[in-house]
Design a protein around this motif. Structure first.
Motif: not given
Ligand SMILES: Nc1ncnc2c1ncn2[C@@H]1O[C@H](COP(=O)(O)OP(=O)(O)O)[C@@H](O)[C@H]1O
Ligand SMILES: [Mg+2]
Length: 235
Positions: A114-117, A119-138
């Motif tokens: 999870v940590d390596a992912i 690092q690959l996509f830092p924006v996901l760390k800030d949103r790690r508790l957000a449900p899939g539906t709350a995310l942008s398409g990217g």
């Protein structure tokens, strides 16, 4: 010489309808291959045949092992993971839970966590508790890629990962490819954007109506040849 992934004479049918007609494709260790072609060319069917979701004739070997008839969960355990067309996240689960689902098929002491992912996509760390539906398409696409990587695959198949995304987002997503390669994963991307495919790939295959109509390196393929292989030449 055998490639990491060797596909020979692959056929696939949906009932009476034949979607693939003897497709040959090779993916070397460390290589990135792009598959281009119009809607309905058979790109997704090829991905589904490789991953065991669609039954295929012909042969698929991974590192010399025949995997043609293996069911999908077994193919994943052998080291082929797919980012499916349309992402297919679990909407009620958080980003982190979606990533952890990918770890279910985890093998060996690969690099991905999870940590390596994050690092690959830092924006996901800030949103790690957000449900899939709350995310942008990217962001959803990043989670889908991360989920596939969590199995530490030897081969990553990406089906139309840039579809419907803004150019700046597509750039961020494709920026991950060199790091995925550096982790020892070989990659097949299905891409309708020819320019993007030529930019990212070591080699390109063009498909039309269930067949490979052209293959080569980006440097050797002319725009005219690609255009003809993509759309067909009218007599
Ligand atoms: N589930 C299905 N049932 C019947 N025909 C299908 C199915 N999925 C795809 N096809 C047909 O198979 C052909 C190849 O489709 P597909 O592999 O999705 O192409 P691509 O990904 O290149 O757009 C198309 O003619 C499509 O209509
Ligand atoms: Mg498709």
């Amino acid at each position: 010489m055998t490639a990491l992934l060797d596909i020979l004479g692959l056929t696939a049918n949906y009932g009476d309808f034949q979607a693939l007609f003897g497709v040959d494709l090779h993916l070397g260790a460390g290589e990135t291959v792009a598959i281009i072609g119009a809607n309905g060319a058979g790109k997704t069917t090829l991905m589904r045949a490789i991953t065991g979701i669609v039954r295929a004739g012909g042969s698929i070997t991974l590192d010399g092992k025949n995997i043609t008839a293996l069911p999908a969960p077994e193919v994943l355990m052998q080291g082929i993971a797919m980012v499916p067309e349309g992402r297919k996240l679990f909407a009620s689960l958080s980003v982190e839970e979606n990533l952890l689902i990918g770890a279910h098929a985890r093998k060996g002491n690969g690099q991905w966590s999870v940590d390596a992912i994050y690092q690959l996509f830092p924006v996901l760390k800030d949103r790690r508790l957000a449900p899939g539906t709350a995310l942008s398409g990217g962001q959803q696409q990043m989670v889908a890629i991360g989920r596939a990587l969590m199995s530490n695959p030897r081969v990553l198949l990406c089906d139309e990962i840039s579809l419907g995304l803004a150019p700046v987002v597509i750039r961020d997503i494709y920026a991950a490819v060199p790091r995925i390669k550096a982790a020892g994963t070989s990659i097949i991307v299905v891409e309708q954007d020819i320019g993007q495919a030529l930019k990212i790939a070591d080699r390109v295959y063009c498909m039309m109506e269930g067949r490979v109509t052209l293959t080569g390196t980006p440097a050797t393929l002319s725009r005219d040849a690609i255009h003809n292989a993509y759309f067909g030449v009218s007599a």
